[in-house]
Scaffold this motif. Structure first.
Motif, mmCIF file in Angstrom:
data_model
loop_
_atom_site.group_PDB
_atom_site.id
_atom_site.type_symbol
_atom_site.label_atom_id
_atom_site.label_comp_id
_atom_site.label_asym_id
_atom_site.label_seq_id
_atom_site.Cartn_x
_atom_site.Cartn_y
_atom_site.Cartn_z
ATOM 1 N N GLY A 193 -7.374 -68.901 46.577
ATOM 2 C CA GLY A 193 -8.144 -69.693 45.620
ATOM 3 C C GLY A 193 -7.332 -70.081 44.395
ATOM 4 N N PRO A 194 -7.996 -70.760 43.476
ATOM 5 C CA PRO A 194 -7.327 -71.157 42.239
ATOM 6 C C PRO A 194 -7.470 -70.051 41.188
ATOM 7 C CG PRO A 194 -9.542 -72.017 42.263
ATOM 8 C CD PRO A 194 -9.402 -71.186 43.518
ATOM 9 N N THR A 195 -6.812 -70.199 40.063
ATOM 10 C CA THR A 195 -7.203 -69.383 38.909
ATOM 11 C C THR A 195 -7.772 -70.348 37.873
ATOM 12 O OG1 THR A 195 -5.074 -69.507 37.768
ATOM 13 C CG2 THR A 195 -5.384 -67.684 39.319
ATOM 14 N N ARG A 196 -8.547 -69.789 36.956
ATOM 15 C CA ARG A 196 -9.115 -70.603 35.861
ATOM 16 C C ARG A 196 -8.582 -70.065 34.553
ATOM 17 N NH1 ARG A 196 -15.517 -70.804 37.435
ATOM 18 N NH2 ARG A 196 -15.297 -72.340 39.115
ATOM 19 N N GLU A 197 -8.064 -70.960 33.743
ATOM 20 C CA GLU A 197 -7.461 -70.552 32.470
ATOM 21 C C GLU A 197 -8.308 -71.133 31.344
ATOM 22 O OE1 GLU A 197 -5.131 -68.409 32.921
ATOM 23 O OE2 GLU A 197 -4.963 -68.799 35.077
ATOM 24 N N PRO A 198 -9.095 -70.270 30.681
ATOM 25 C CA PRO A 198 -10.104 -70.798 29.751
ATOM 26 C C PRO A 198 -9.523 -71.375 28.465
ATOM 27 C CG PRO A 198 -10.114 -68.412 29.769
ATOM 28 C CD PRO A 198 -9.138 -68.826 30.815
#
Ligand code: C5P
Length: 401
Positions: A193-198
């Motif tokens: 999956g992806p990562t999310r960088e807030p």
């Protein structure tokens, strides 16, 4: 190590379809040895199958002492699987009677490998209770059958007897391989999956990764007996049964989840599309458009795979290289820089490859310098071939320790 398949071809009009099957198996990196019954040679020439399989074709049990050595005993011992396609009514009956009167029947009698039979014949012959009784008997002693299709037959009638489609046959072959337990008790960590960088509580930087490739690998590894941990960024997918899921959001969380488990695993397969950059600062409050700044300051995320490569002991390390240009150079560079055993390279610009879709078009690059280009395959099939390689490398590493 590549899987060795014996393709048995018997005397049915569908014998010509064996050429396509051989070609599909060679493209999947199987080593293919063809054995034909004498009757099969009336329908398709050994030369055709020899050219496609890239190996000598065997027909005559008594050909010469030289070919006898690679005859039924050694071929039977070397095979990981025997596929008979097409299997004629006569051949099925001979097998059921325990006959070993030609090279193919003798090889099957001698082998310990899985045997798959794909019958093809006239519908009346297929429906004949004598043949059906033989099939029931053979199933009972462990032979597997790929049912013929219903449709228009070579003899002009419509009924059940047409050789199963190449997709169904190749699917059954890869299924037979994936039912093996070559990863039994091995501990494998897969990221997906992806990562999310807030940026703030409602916005993030991310990418289009669906997680499908990593989930397919985790599922396949689990089916092959491995103890699988799946460290996954946010996806729409249900975790495969039997897999231990560790959900993460950011690259930093993925780093911690992976590194904390690194000592306990035999292999790490990093299919995740980890964000390379993150906003330097995460605002605690939602950013207001009134205080809009056109510049977003970024910083690098930790290179998880780079770290694993630096701290590698016995673990097998597999990376993915999703590129839009200079595929092989970039992937080869990654292999060396990150101290990997294997890189799965895919060009995101080619049809059938990359994010979101159910298929993938990849080239495998090994630390030995070998490269293997695979055709467009389902992500499940890519997972199966990749795990064949991982299982083989784990075995070699285990011998060194
Ligand atoms: O260098 P690049 O990001 O293209 O390498 C891709 C491989 O490295 C993938 O296997 C990906 O999971 C991994 N990676 C990582 N940590 C990062 C970036 C990529 O482990 N920060």
């Amino acid at each position: 190590m590549s899987k060795t398949v014996i393709l048995g071809v018997t005397g049915s009009i569908a014998a010509y379809k064996a050429a396509e099957l051989a070609s599909l198996m060679v493209k999947r990196n199987y080593v293919v040895h063809v054995i034909m019954t004498p009757a099969a040679t009336r329908f398709i020439t050994p030369l055709t199958l020899q050219a496609i399989s890239q190996n000598p074709v065997h027909v005559d049990m008594f050909a010469s002492p030289g070919s006898w050595e690679i005859g039924h005993i050694s071929l039977a011992a070397r095979a990981d699987l025997v596929l008979v396609a097409p299997a004629s009514a006569d051949f099925i009956a001979r097998l059921a009677a325990g006959m070993a009167d030609d090279l193919l029947a003798a090889t099957i009698m001698a082998t310990k490998a899985t045997v798959l039979l794909a019958p093809a014949m006239n519908d009346g012959m297929y429906a004949n209770p004598v043949l059906q009784e033989k099939i029931v008997y053979l199933k009972g002693v462990g032979y597997r059958f790929i049912e013929p299709e219903t449709g228009r037959l070579a003899c002009g009638t419509v009924g059940q007897g047409r050789l199963a489609s190449p997709e169904a046959i190749i699917g059954a072959v890869s299924q037979a391989f994936s039912s093996n337990q070559d990863l039994a008790d091995k501990r494998i960590l897969v990221t997906a999956g992806p990562t999310r960088e807030p940026l703030d509580p409602v916005r993030y930087l991310s990418n289009y990764s669906s997680g499908k490739m990593g989930y397919a690998i985790a599922e396949e590894a689990c089916r092959r007996g491995a103890r699988v941990t799946l460290v996954s960024g946010p996806t729409q997918l249900a975790p495969p049964p039997g897999v231990s899921l560790v959900p993460v959001e950011t690259a930093q969380e993925m780093f911690e989840a992976v590194v904390g488990r690194y000592d306990q695993v035999d292999a790490v397969i990093k299919a995740a599309a980890v964000a390379d950059f993150r906003p330097r600062q995460k605002s605690e409050q939602k950013l207001k458009k009134q205080v809009f700044s056109p510049v977003l300051e970024l910083e690098r995320t930790p290179d998880i795979l780079g770290y694993l490569g630096e701290h590698k002991s016995r673990q097998v390390l597999v990376g993915f290289a999703a590129e839009t240009e200079n595929l092989l150079e970039n992937a080869g560079g990654k292999l060396r820089q990150k101290n990997l055993d294997l890189v799965v390279a895919n060009n995101l610009t080619e049809p059938g490859a990359g994010f979101g879709v159910d298929t993938n078009l990849v080239t495998l690059l090994y630390s030995s310098g070998e490269t293997v280009k695979l055709p467009v395959l389902s992500k499940k099939e890519v997972a199966g071939i990749l795990l064949d390689k991982v299982a083989a490398i784990i075995q070699v590493q285990a011998k060194k320790v």
